[in-house]
Design a protein around this motif. Structure first.
Motif, PDB file in Angstrom:
ATOM      1  N   GLU A   1      37.989  45.906  40.479  1.00 25.70           N
ATOM      2  CA  GLU A   1      36.795  45.633  41.280  1.00 25.70           C
ATOM      3  C   GLU A   1      36.584  44.137  41.521  1.00 25.70           C
ATOM      4  N   SER A   2      37.544  43.336  41.118  1.00 26.47           N
ATOM      5  CA  SER A   2      37.446  41.895  41.289  1.00 26.47           C
ATOM      6  C   SER A   2      38.876  41.344  41.343  1.00 26.47           C
ATOM      7  N   GLU A   3      39.006  40.017  41.497  1.00 31.18           N
ATOM      8  CA  GLU A   3      40.331  39.429  41.633  1.00 31.18           C
ATOM      9  C   GLU A   3      41.203  39.748  40.417  1.00 31.18           C
ATOM     10  N   VAL A   4      42.503  39.858  40.651  1.00 29.47           N
ATOM     11  CA  VAL A   4      43.455  40.203  39.585  1.00 29.47           C
ATOM     12  C   VAL A   4      44.322  38.967  39.337  1.00 29.47           C
ATOM     13  N   PHE A   5      44.081  38.328  38.189  1.00 29.01           N
ATOM     14  CA  PHE A   5      44.693  37.035  37.921  1.00 29.01           C
ATOM     15  C   PHE A   5      46.122  37.128  37.398  1.00 29.01           C
ATOM     16  N   ILE A   6      46.437  38.235  36.728  1.00 32.58           N
ATOM     17  CA  ILE A   6      47.715  38.301  36.025  1.00 32.58           C
ATOM     18  C   ILE A   6      48.301  39.697  36.075  1.00 32.58           C
ATOM     19  N   CYS A   7      49.610  39.761  35.994  1.00 32.17           N
ATOM     20  CA  CYS A   7      50.278  41.059  35.848  1.00 32.17           C
ATOM     21  C   CYS A   7      51.589  40.831  35.102  1.00 32.17           C
ATOM     22  N   ALA A   8      52.052  41.863  34.392  1.00 28.69           N
ATOM     23  CA  ALA A   8      53.287  41.748  33.608  1.00 28.69           C
ATOM     24  C   ALA A   8      53.885  43.128  33.394  1.00 28.69           C
ATOM     25  N   TRP A   9      55.204  43.241  33.595  1.00 30.02           N
ATOM     26  CA  TRP A   9      55.913  44.501  33.361  1.00 30.02           C
ATOM     27  C   TRP A   9      56.206  44.691  31.879  1.00 30.02           C
ATOM     28  N   ASN A  10      56.109  45.931  31.440  1.00 33.03           N
ATOM     29  CA  ASN A  10      56.582  46.299  30.114  1.00 33.03           C
ATOM     30  C   ASN A  10      58.092  46.043  30.070  1.00 33.03           C
ATOM     31  N   PRO A  11      58.615  45.467  28.969  1.00 41.58           N
ATOM     32  CA  PRO A  11      60.034  45.098  28.928  1.00 41.58           C
ATOM     33  C   PRO A  11      61.004  46.279  28.862  1.00 41.58           C
TER      34      PRO A  11
ATOM     35  N   ALA B   1      61.184  35.082  42.790  1.00 41.09           N
ATOM     36  CA  ALA B   1      60.008  35.527  43.544  1.00 41.09           C
ATOM     37  C   ALA B   1      58.944  34.441  43.449  1.00 41.09           C
ATOM     38  N   SER B   2      58.222  34.227  44.550  1.00 40.44           N
ATOM     39  CA  SER B   2      57.122  33.262  44.547  1.00 40.44           C
ATOM     40  C   SER B   2      55.904  33.902  45.195  1.00 40.44           C
ATOM     41  N   GLY B   3      54.723  33.584  44.674  1.00 42.95           N
ATOM     42  CA  GLY B   3      53.475  34.129  45.206  1.00 42.95           C
ATOM     43  C   GLY B   3      52.505  33.008  45.509  1.00 42.95           C
TER      44      GLY B   3
ATOM     45  N   GLY C   1      45.539  39.791  49.913  1.00 35.47           N
ATOM     46  CA  GLY C   1      44.783  38.751  49.213  1.00 35.47           C
ATOM     47  C   GLY C   1      45.717  37.662  48.727  1.00 35.47           C
ATOM     48  N   GLY C   2      45.137  36.518  48.356  1.00 31.60           N
ATOM     49  CA  GLY C   2      45.943  35.430  47.800  1.00 31.60           C
ATOM     50  C   GLY C   2      46.638  35.881  46.526  1.00 31.60           C
ATOM     51  N   ILE C   3      47.904  35.513  46.366  1.00 32.08           N
ATOM     52  CA  ILE C   3      48.708  35.993  45.231  1.00 32.08           C
ATOM     53  C   ILE C   3      48.558  35.047  44.036  1.00 32.08           C
ATOM     54  N   PHE C   4      48.134  35.612  42.908  1.00 34.14           N
ATOM     55  CA  PHE C   4      47.999  34.842  41.676  1.00 34.14           C
ATOM     56  C   PHE C   4      49.233  34.940  40.774  1.00 34.14           C
ATOM     57  N   GLU C   5      49.894  36.101  40.775  1.00 38.28           N
ATOM     58  CA  GLU C   5      50.993  36.301  39.824  1.00 38.28           C
ATOM     59  C   GLU C   5      52.057  37.190  40.447  1.00 38.28           C
ATOM     60  N   VAL C   6      53.327  36.859  40.176  1.00 35.53           N
ATOM     61  CA  VAL C   6      54.452  37.738  40.527  1.00 35.53           C
ATOM     62  C   VAL C   6      55.299  37.953  39.278  1.00 35.53           C
TER      63      VAL C   6
ATOM     64  N   GLY D   1      56.276  43.072  40.878  1.00 37.89           N
ATOM     65  CA  GLY D   1      54.841  43.323  40.861  1.00 37.89           C
ATOM     66  C   GLY D   1      54.101  42.062  41.257  1.00 37.89           C
ATOM     67  N   ALA D   2      52.932  42.231  41.866  1.00 32.45           N
ATOM     68  CA  ALA D   2      52.116  41.075  42.246  1.00 32.45           C
ATOM     69  C   ALA D   2      50.642  41.431  42.146  1.00 32.45           C
ATOM     70  N   SER D   3      49.822  40.433  41.818  1.00 38.88           N
ATOM     71  CA  SER D   3      48.373  40.653  41.725  1.00 38.88           C
ATOM     72  C   SER D   3      47.664  39.644  42.611  1.00 38.88           C
TER      73      SER D   3
END
Length: 481
Positions: A137-147, A425-427, A451-456, A466-468
């Motif tokens: 419901e708000s901006e998503v600052f970070i994301c990370a894949w399970n290894p 990858a760049s965001g 939306g503006g990309i914070f994390e890839v 993945g991107a947030s």
């Protein structure tokens, strides 16, 4: 994950008091502005555009041939002084030789030229290869894949983290909502604070999150809360598991870093060596780490030692991120002073002082290549992402820039190497995720989000990115043929 972008929203250079005073004096809390919808550095961006507009007015001038003239950049003070603007306009009426500006190169400093043009259709990722994940419901600052499996974790300003199951090719993946709550009057209530950092342990069985509410938390893959780690006084900015998985390291606004025992949830040791907020941390070994701060210093600390085993000074502005190379020999740091520096435990001064970016460098990543990695026959390279809208790839041995990647049109907040090191990858806040060949510097895939990309980030097989984003969206790009 380092120096969260939401700090930038209120305070581009870390001036917390200035941001606070501005908020009070402008009565912004009484307005109907939804802060979640205002991108980071919006005010700064508007001021910069205003300056550019004033410069453009002067440079075009009222000359008979309509040619645009090159002028020196205006300062903010100059731009609001009518007599300065008038005198610049007068100077600009004098006939000048037309100067052609160099087209920025997409292929770096090796002499080849590229065009800073729209992405051509051949590299655009088709819509059926992108899965949009809605729920935050708000901006998503970070994301990370399970290894180990295709679970994607994301952290947001809505005080939740989410785990998205991308193992099946369904268009509406299952999501687990990890609500960050605090105790108030004997009951649990939402913290209403941003989730600022997250990291999976090495075998993918546990997810750690850090929040603006001052707590770190450990979660199981089924969404259950395993433990809450409380010792920081104020927001947590960065959080990392060690390789062994027995310790978690965190950095906070309270100027301290903490090593936590992951099994008990207790603070094993707290390090109070910085004189300002600690922005990032990175493990060197299972018991030693580096930390950086707005105090411009970098400290290397060892569990059990009561003072740093090494300190590095040389940056002239806050240090946003630090990363050890895959072997733990070289430490890279990037700063608001627009430089990237490489440090070694063998010397006090930096090994390389890499100066090429024209604005703040937000983050850096080492490639998973070279000695001691799964890709030992490829050269080790370092990527840097900057508010100057470029990404640079560096040959650290030579201290040289190999490629400058110039397709983005707004600040670049995140870069990530594919597991085989062949792609980056760049965001960016231009809403685009670009995927580049690390060997040639060419753009190979591109996708524009909402939306503006914070994390890839890349999954462990290297076939999904993945991107947030700032609009609350998370998306997954499937790169399989």
């Amino acid at each position: 994950m380092s120096h969260p972008p939401f700090i930038v929203a209120s305070s581009p250079a870390g001036f917390y008091h200035a941001a606070y005073v501005f908020g009070i004096e402008s009565h912004i809390s009484q307005s109907n502005i939804n802060g979640a919808l205002v991108p980071p550095a919006a005010l700064l961006s508007i001021i910069q555009k205003g300056l550019q507009y004033t410069e453009a007015e002067i440079s075009i001038g009222e000359v008979s041939d309509g040619t645009e003239r090159l002028i020196d950049s205006l300062s903010l003070i100059d731009a609001v002084m009518p007599d300065v603007v008038a005198s610049r306009q007068q100077q600009n009426q004098q006939p000048k030789a037309v100067v052609k500006t160099e087209i920025p190169s997409t292929n770096g400093d090796e002499g080849t030229t590229g065009e800073n043009m729209e992405v051509d259709n051949s590299v655009e990722i088709p819509l059926n290869k992108a899965t949009i994940l809605r729920g935050h419901e708000s901006e998503v600052f970070i994301c990370a894949w399970n290894p180990t499996t295709d679970l994607l974790a994301s952290g947001s300003g809505d005080s939740t983290a989410r785990i998205w199951n991308m193992n099946d090719s369904t268009t509406s993946p299952n999501q687990l909502v990890l609500r960050h709550c605090i105790q108030k009057g004997g009951t649990e209530v939402p913290s209403n604070k941003d989730v600022t950092s997250l990291d999976w342990n090495c075998d993918g069985t546990l997810l750690a999150t850090g929040s603006y509410d001052g707590y770190a938390r450990i979660w199981m893959t089924d969404g259950r809360l395993a433990s809450t780690l409380g010792q920081h006084k104020g927001p947590i900015f960065a959080l990392k598991w060690n390789k062994k998985g027995n310790y978690i390291l965190s950095a906070g606004v309270d100027k301290t870093t903490i090593i936590w025992d992951a099994s008990s949830g207790h603070c094993t040791q707290q390090f109070a060596f910085h004189s300002a907020p600690a922005l990032d941390v990175d493990w060197q070994t299972n018991t030693s780490f580096a930390s950086c701060s707005t105090d411009q210093c970098i400290h290397v600390c060892q569990l059990g030692q009561d003072k740093p085993i090494k300190s590095f000074q040389g940056h002239t502005n806050e240090v946003n991120a630090i990363k050890w190379d895959p072997q733990g020999n070289l430490l890279a740091s990037c700063s608001d002073d627009m430089t990237l520096k490489i440090w070694s435990m063998r010397q006090d001064t930096c090994v390389h002082d890499l100066q090429a970016h024209s604005k703040e460098i937000y983050t850096i990543k080492w490639s998973p290549t070279g000695p001691g990695t799964n890709n030992p026959n490829m050269n080790l390279i370092l990527a840097s992402a900057s508010f100057d809208s470029t990404v640079r790839l560096w040959d650290v041995d030579r201290g040289a820039c190999i490629h400058t990647l110039t397709k983005h049109s707004e600040p670049v907040y995140s870069v990530a190497f594919s597991p085989d090191g062949k792609f980056l990858a760049s965001g960016s806040f231009d809403k685009c995720v670009h995927i580049w060949s690390t060997q040639s510097g060419q753009l190979v895939h591109s996708y524009k989000g909402t939306g503006g990309i914070f994390e890839v980030c890349w999954n462990s097989r290297g076939d999904k990115v993945g991107a947030s984003a700032s609009d609350g969206s998370v998306f997954v790009l499937d790169l399989r043929k």
